[in-house]
Scaffold this active site. Structure first.
Site, mmCIF file in Angstrom:
data_model
loop_
_atom_site.group_PDB
_atom_site.id
_atom_site.type_symbol
_atom_site.label_atom_id
_atom_site.label_comp_id
_atom_site.label_asym_id
_atom_site.label_seq_id
_atom_site.Cartn_x
_atom_site.Cartn_y
_atom_site.Cartn_z
ATOM 1 N N HIS A 228 39.252 90.197 49.741
ATOM 2 C CA HIS A 228 40.080 90.636 48.620
ATOM 3 C C HIS A 228 39.855 92.099 48.270
ATOM 4 O O HIS A 228 40.763 92.765 47.748
ATOM 5 C CB HIS A 228 39.815 89.756 47.395
ATOM 6 C CG HIS A 228 41.059 89.460 46.607
ATOM 7 N ND1 HIS A 228 42.140 88.756 47.121
ATOM 8 C CD2 HIS A 228 41.425 89.806 45.343
ATOM 9 C CE1 HIS A 228 43.087 88.665 46.210
ATOM 10 N NE2 HIS A 228 42.685 89.302 45.126
ATOM 11 N N TYR B 32 45.920 98.259 39.029
ATOM 12 C CA TYR B 32 45.489 99.307 39.963
ATOM 13 C C TYR B 32 45.658 100.697 39.375
ATOM 14 O O TYR B 32 44.971 101.637 39.794
ATOM 15 C CB TYR B 32 46.231 99.171 41.290
ATOM 16 C CG TYR B 32 45.874 97.886 41.981
ATOM 17 C CD1 TYR B 32 44.608 97.699 42.516
ATOM 18 C CD2 TYR B 32 46.776 96.827 42.058
ATOM 19 C CE1 TYR B 32 44.250 96.501 43.120
ATOM 20 C CE2 TYR B 32 46.430 95.630 42.660
ATOM 21 C CZ TYR B 32 45.165 95.477 43.189
ATOM 22 O OH TYR B 32 44.811 94.289 43.774
ATOM 23 N N ARG C 245 42.255 94.093 50.130
ATOM 24 C CA ARG C 245 43.572 94.032 49.476
ATOM 25 C C ARG C 245 43.619 95.025 48.313
ATOM 26 O O ARG C 245 44.605 95.748 48.135
ATOM 27 C CB ARG C 245 43.814 92.603 48.988
ATOM 28 C CG ARG C 245 45.128 92.357 48.249
ATOM 29 C CD ARG C 245 45.291 90.852 48.047
ATOM 30 N NE ARG C 245 46.249 90.484 47.013
ATOM 31 C CZ ARG C 245 47.558 90.341 47.215
ATOM 32 N NH1 ARG C 245 48.070 90.563 48.410
ATOM 33 N NH2 ARG C 245 48.349 89.969 46.232
ATOM 34 N N HIS D 188 53.266 90.205 44.310
ATOM 35 C CA HIS D 188 53.039 89.860 42.903
ATOM 36 C C HIS D 188 54.368 89.488 42.241
ATOM 37 O O HIS D 188 55.359 90.222 42.377
ATOM 38 C CB HIS D 188 52.429 91.037 42.144
ATOM 39 C CG HIS D 188 50.987 91.273 42.460
ATOM 40 N ND1 HIS D 188 50.338 92.467 42.214
ATOM 41 C CD2 HIS D 188 50.044 90.458 43.002
ATOM 42 C CE1 HIS D 188 49.089 92.392 42.591
ATOM 43 N NE2 HIS D 188 48.878 91.173 43.071
ATOM 44 N N ARG E 95 46.859 88.498 51.358
ATOM 45 C CA ARG E 95 45.817 87.573 50.915
ATOM 46 C C ARG E 95 45.172 86.983 52.165
ATOM 47 O O ARG E 95 45.825 86.835 53.199
ATOM 48 C CB ARG E 95 46.403 86.463 50.052
ATOM 49 C CG ARG E 95 47.103 86.944 48.792
ATOM 50 C CD ARG E 95 47.743 85.784 48.040
ATOM 51 N NE ARG E 95 48.432 86.234 46.833
ATOM 52 C CZ ARG E 95 49.715 86.575 46.770
ATOM 53 N NH1 ARG E 95 50.460 86.505 47.875
ATOM 54 N NH2 ARG E 95 50.260 86.969 45.644
ATOM 55 N N LYS F 154 52.704 83.031 48.306
ATOM 56 C CA LYS F 154 52.590 81.940 47.338
ATOM 57 C C LYS F 154 53.965 81.387 46.992
ATOM 58 O O LYS F 154 54.939 82.130 46.886
ATOM 59 C CB LYS F 154 51.902 82.443 46.060
ATOM 60 C CG LYS F 154 50.399 82.642 46.189
ATOM 61 C CD LYS F 154 49.799 83.001 44.847
ATOM 62 C CE LYS F 154 48.285 83.093 44.912
ATOM 63 N NZ LYS F 154 47.700 83.439 43.586
#
Length: 314
Positions: A244, A279, A247, A270, A142, A166
């Site tokens: 992004h 994806y 990414r 994730h 990110r 995160k």
């Protein structure tokens, strides 16, 4: 109290806290117009607020995010004993629009990486830009993770890069040879600059990509503008290129090359593999379009071959 708890207990990122704050300020302003306080809100009020948001023409994703913020606030209030109920608990949101992410081709990424090596006012700028782009595409980080990388995580010619994601979760992502070369070149130049600062009795930066701004590192906004400049220099449509989309390209190109979905989930950071599964849909859409454009029995390919439509579909 709610925002402090999110930061302390869940390790919520600054951007997440700012988003919660903006959404709850809007809800608070709406309540103030009706002379209501947070503790007096009932389910009907939350539903009325969602109708108001819809009437304002807000996107479905924005409305879903605002409802989520309200739900989180009242869940916190219930758990802390500040309320005996959660008035937003059983309200269903508008849901998220299922849009496939934009994906760059391998050729377009190559153009971006090549342009980054030549883009900049001096050698230091060019080395930094090349390192930024190589790391972004090699790891799928990110943008906040990239610009905030501590320099200690990148020392010693690492084969694996430790990334703080995160919620304070750490993950290891392998580096490609090109990314390692770009990183080694940039660190040499960066360290020389930081040593010169120390000689002037100025404080050295702990970040891989230092900046004179208050955050101490290159900002997300500046990198967003920078990647647009690099896209233009590389002859790639700037509207398709954001941090992004690199990414997304990382994940889609890995999947197309036969990488395991669980491995991609781990490298992207994730929490749920369902997030990564988008994806597979991107890849399916691209393969379907390839068949439509190039299969000899495809109506589109036949019409192109006969000259009835141009290559851009006209």
């Amino acid at each position: 109290m709610f925002l402090e708890a999110q930061a302390a207990e869940l390790g919520a990122a600054t951007n997440t806290l700012l988003a919660y704050g903006r959404d709850l300020k809007d809800f608070d302003a709406w309540l103030a117009q009706r002379s209501l306080e947070f503790d007096a809100v009932k389910r009907a009020h939350v539903e009325e607020y969602l109708v108001y948001c819809d009437a304002q023409g807000l996107a479905r994703s924005t409305r879903a995010r605002r409802l989520s913020a309200v739900k989180q606030l009242y869940r916190f209030a219930f758990e802390e004993g500040l309320r005996s109920d959660n008035p937003a608990l059983q309200i269903s949101g508008p849901g998220q629009e299922k849009r496939l992410p934009k994906v760059l081709s391998i050729e377009e990424v190559d153009h971006l990486l090549e342009a980054a090596r030549d883009h900049g006012r001096n050698q230091a700028d060019r080395a930094r830009n090349a390192c930024l782009m190589e790391l972004l595409y090699a790891t799928g980080m990110r943008v906040s993770e990239l610009v905030g990388l501590p320099v200690m995580a990148a020392r010693g010619d690492p084969r694996l890069l430790l990334i703080l994601g995160k919620g304070g979760k750490e993950r290891m992502v392998p580096l490609s040879p090109d990314a390692r070369d770009a990183l080694a070149t940039w660190i040499t130049i960066r360290d020389a600059t930081e040593e010169a600062k120390l000689a002037r009795k100025q404080q050295a930066s702990r970040f891989l990509f230092p900046s004179r701004g208050k955050e101490g590192h290159l900002t997300r906004h500046r990198f967003y503008l920078l990647i647009k400049e690099i896209a233009m220099a590389g002859g790639v449509d700037p509207s398709k290129v954001t941090p992004h989309t690199l990414r997304h390209a990382f994940a889609t190109h890995l999947l197309a090359g036969g990488a395991d979905l669980r491995a991609i989930q781990t490298m992207l950071g994730h929490a749920d593999v369902a997030t990564t599964e988008i994806y597979t849909h991107v890849l399916e859409a691209r393969l379907s379009q390839l068949v439509l454009d190039h299969h000899p029995l495809s109506d589109t390919a036949t019409r192109k071959a006969s000259g009835k439509i141009s290559s851009d579909g006209q």
